[in-house]
Design an enzyme around this catalytic site. Structure first.
Site, PDB file in Angstrom:
ATOM      1  N   LYS A  26      67.365  17.366 -35.218  1.00  0.00           N
ATOM      2  CA  LYS A  26      68.479  17.589 -36.151  1.00  0.00           C
ATOM      3  C   LYS A  26      68.214  16.828 -37.443  1.00  0.00           C
ATOM      4  CE  LYS A  26      72.293  17.997 -32.833  1.00  0.00           C
ATOM      5  NZ  LYS A  26      72.803  19.325 -33.192  1.00  0.00           N
ATOM      6  N   ARG A  29      73.964  24.580 -23.402  1.00  0.00           N
ATOM      7  CA  ARG A  29      74.090  25.775 -22.554  1.00  0.00           C
ATOM      8  C   ARG A  29      73.137  25.722 -21.367  1.00  0.00           C
ATOM      9  NH1 ARG A  29      73.160  29.397 -27.642  1.00  0.00           N
ATOM     10  NH2 ARG A  29      74.289  27.585 -28.425  1.00  0.00           N
TER      11      ARG A  29
HETATM   12  N1  BES Z   1      75.858  19.372 -29.759  1.00  0.00           N
HETATM   13  C1  BES Z   1      75.567  20.451 -30.608  1.00  0.00           C
HETATM   14  C2  BES Z   1      76.813  21.158 -31.134  1.00  0.00           C
HETATM   15  C3  BES Z   1      77.687  20.379 -32.070  1.00  0.00           C
HETATM   16  C4  BES Z   1      77.593  20.567 -33.438  1.00  0.00           C
HETATM   17  C5  BES Z   1      78.658  19.544 -31.577  1.00  0.00           C
HETATM   18  C6  BES Z   1      78.429  19.874 -34.292  1.00  0.00           C
HETATM   19  C7  BES Z   1      79.490  18.860 -32.429  1.00  0.00           C
HETATM   20  C8  BES Z   1      79.383  19.025 -33.778  1.00  0.00           C
HETATM   21  C9  BES Z   1      74.733  21.493 -29.874  1.00  0.00           C
HETATM   22  O1  BES Z   1      73.917  21.025 -28.867  1.00  0.00           O
HETATM   23  C10 BES Z   1      73.858  22.130 -30.892  1.00  0.00           C
HETATM   24  O2  BES Z   1      73.037  21.461 -31.419  1.00  0.00           O
HETATM   25  N2  BES Z   1      74.109  23.389 -31.154  1.00  0.00           N
HETATM   26  C11 BES Z   1      73.355  24.111 -32.097  1.00  0.00           C
HETATM   27  C12 BES Z   1      72.880  25.339 -31.402  1.00  0.00           C
HETATM   28  C13 BES Z   1      71.814  26.078 -32.101  1.00  0.00           C
HETATM   29  C14 BES Z   1      70.500  25.359 -32.085  1.00  0.00           C
HETATM   30  C15 BES Z   1      71.682  27.385 -31.389  1.00  0.00           C
HETATM   31  C16 BES Z   1      74.282  24.497 -33.245  1.00  0.00           C
HETATM   32  O3  BES Z   1      75.395  24.889 -33.007  1.00  0.00           O
HETATM   33  O4  BES Z   1      73.872  24.365 -34.399  1.00  0.00           O
HETATM   34 ZN    ZN Z   2      71.992  20.401 -29.525  1.00  0.00          ZN
END
Ligand code: BES
Ligand code: ZN
Ligand code: ZN
Length: 467
Positions: free
Chosen positions: A245, A319
């Site tokens: 990230k 997921r």
């Molecule tokens: N933990 C994150 C989702 C998240 C984003 C929680 C912002 C709280 C605040 C999750 O694991 C994630 O990174 N999701 C990605 C998915 C993508 C790579 C398909 C997302 O939503 O950007």
């Molecule tokens: Zn994630």
């Protein structure tokens, strides 16, 4: 209980709180004309230690104003180091008293354990009601239990991720289970391998601690065989994995275990309230880190269900761990309903901001979804449904594998995530609640602190009451 609840007709040293509607005659002559009682407008009269809170126009009143007004009162009392808050108004009903108590108890909190003693929030010691409200004492105390557990979840979500590790989650769950007649079992590396929970194992590969599937069982209705299952995402820290990230997105990722923490809060509440329900709580716990052991983008992994998943992006870890937890849970416990909480997608945050959580459900869960929605309106932990139409479900089909973990486009991210999860519940009624926007907030609200909110505990307990 952190805050004492009392019934009395004197407010002694406490801050007296009065409500007015817009346009009412004001209760004190010293209130200036400029204060008209607009919604949640406040006026403080220090000489009589009284706070007047506006409720706006009568016909526009929302039940949550009671919580918010109580929250404002507690914050003011705390700022002036007044040790109690007393609601003066006579003739309030049970719901109103419960809402006032909730707002007060939830506002009487700050994550300040790392601050110097003199800078910590000065907590209010007592919240009191007129003696005529004593008949609601039981309802108020029951809601106080749920509020206390909400505060526990906030602590877990706000705490450093280097403290709240998978080991720590297990120890916390064990402590709570032991004190509350909850049966607990924890599957770790060797059992997870034996069972073939390769999705959960893959996500945790770069961590020095084993992933854990923490299983809690509370049997409050021994006459019935029905069981409800509640599952939560417990990623103690989400770096994104090798698909790292960017720094700003990583800042809050200690909150990525908020779903699992909520499960713990609900199980503890159900037990303390002696709810007549049989519940299974499953926490899918690990951390998504980087390093040479880390799982790789585009790895195809065989899940516990037997189906293979091509994982396009290592940041879609939630997921994966949930797929194994859900499939194991439905096969082992054969529940009537699966309710699942996760901070699953950024997409749901773009849609709802921090006011509302996304709800998704299978077609056979329609009646339950309705009740979750109603429980949301009651507690103001609100949810709004997004669809799982078949076109979305079809998007989950893989090319090199049974399923793909990500859509082909960057659109409908929250729905895709939900559609993916729904492939692992073996046709059981299933409701997924994406709490990515609501589990942690950047700016405090009237009865919600900055950081962990404890979202989901009050909602799920209210839902359980309704089914
Ligand atoms: N933990 C994150 C989702 C998240 C984003 C929680 C912002 C709280 C605040 C999750 O694991 C994630 O990174 N999701 C990605 C998915 C993508 C790579 C398909 C997302 O939503 O950007
Ligand atoms: Zn994630
Ligand atoms: Zn995540």
């Amino acid at each position: 209980m952190q805050t004492e609840i009392a019934f009395s007709d004197q407010h002694k040293g406490a801050l007296a709180v009065r409500f007015v509607n817009e346009g009412d005659k004001m209760p004190f002559d010293t209130i200036p004309d400029s204060f008209t009682g607009k919604k949640l407008e406040t006026f403080y009269l220090p000489e009589i230690r009284t706070l007047v809170v506006g409720f706006g126009k009568k016909e526009e009143f929302k039940p949550d104003y009671h919580r918010r007004a109580a929250g404002k009162a507690v914050k003011l009392a705390s700022a002036y180091k007044i040790s109690g808050v007393h609601f003066v108004q006579q003739g309030l009903g049970e719901k109103e008293c419960v809402a006032l108590a909730e707002g007060a108890l939830l506002a009487n909190y700050s994550f300040d354990k790392y601050k110097a003693e003199e800078l910590k929030m000065c907590r209010v010691k007592t919240v009191s009601f007129p003696s005529t409200a004593k008949k609601f004492s039981d309802a108020i105390h029951r809601s106080a239990i749920v509020c206390d557990n909400t505060l526990m979840v906030r602590d877990l979500v706000s705490e450093n991720s280097s403290v709240v590790t998978p080991e720590f989650m297990e120890a916390t769950a064990r402590r709570i289970a032991k004190r509350n007649k909850i049966h607990i079992s924890v599957l770790k590396e060797s059992e997870l391998k034996r069972h073939g929970m390769n999705l959960l194992l893959a996500v945790g590969k770069a961590s020095t601690q084993s992933p854990r599937l923490i299983i809690l069982e509370y049997n409050g209705d021994t006459k019935s065989k029905d069981r409800l299952m509640i599952v939560g995402k417990g990623i103690c820290f989400d770096t994104g994995g090798l698909d790292l990230k960017p720094r700003d997105s990583m800042l809050e990722m200690r909150m990525d275990m908020a779903g699992a923490a909520a499960v713990l809060g609900v199980m503890k509440s159900a037990s303390e309230l002696r709810m007549k329900k049989n519940l299974v709580g499953i926490m899918a716990v690990t951390e998504n880190l980087i390093g040479e052991k880390a799982y790789r983008p585009k790895d195809i992994i065989r899940s516990y269900s037997g189906k293979t998943v091509e994982n396009i992006d290592t940041d879609a870890e939630g997921r994966l761990v949930l797929a194994d937890a859900l499939n194991y849970g439905v096969k082992k416990f054969d529940p009537k309903l699966v309710l699942e909480f996760s901070t699953l997608t950024g997409s749901v945050v773009s849609t709802f901001g921090n006011h509302v959580a996304g709800m998704f459900g299978t077609e056979n869960a329609v009646e339950y979804k309705k009740k979750v929605f109603e429980a949301g309106m009651e507690t103001y932990e609100r949810v709004w449904e997004l669809p799982l139409f078949e076109e979305y479900l079809d998007e989950v089909a893989g090319e090199r594998s049974d399923f793909r973990s990500l859509g082909k486009t960057r659109y409908n991210g929250a729905i895709f995530g939900a559609a993916f999860l729904s492939k692992f519940v073996e046709e059981k009624p299933f409701i997924h609640i994406d709490i990515a926007g609501t589990a942690m907030i950047d700016e405090a609200k009237d009865y919600m602190p900055k950081d962990g909110t404890g979202f989901g505990v009050r909602l799920a307990v209210e839902f359980l009451k309704r089914i």
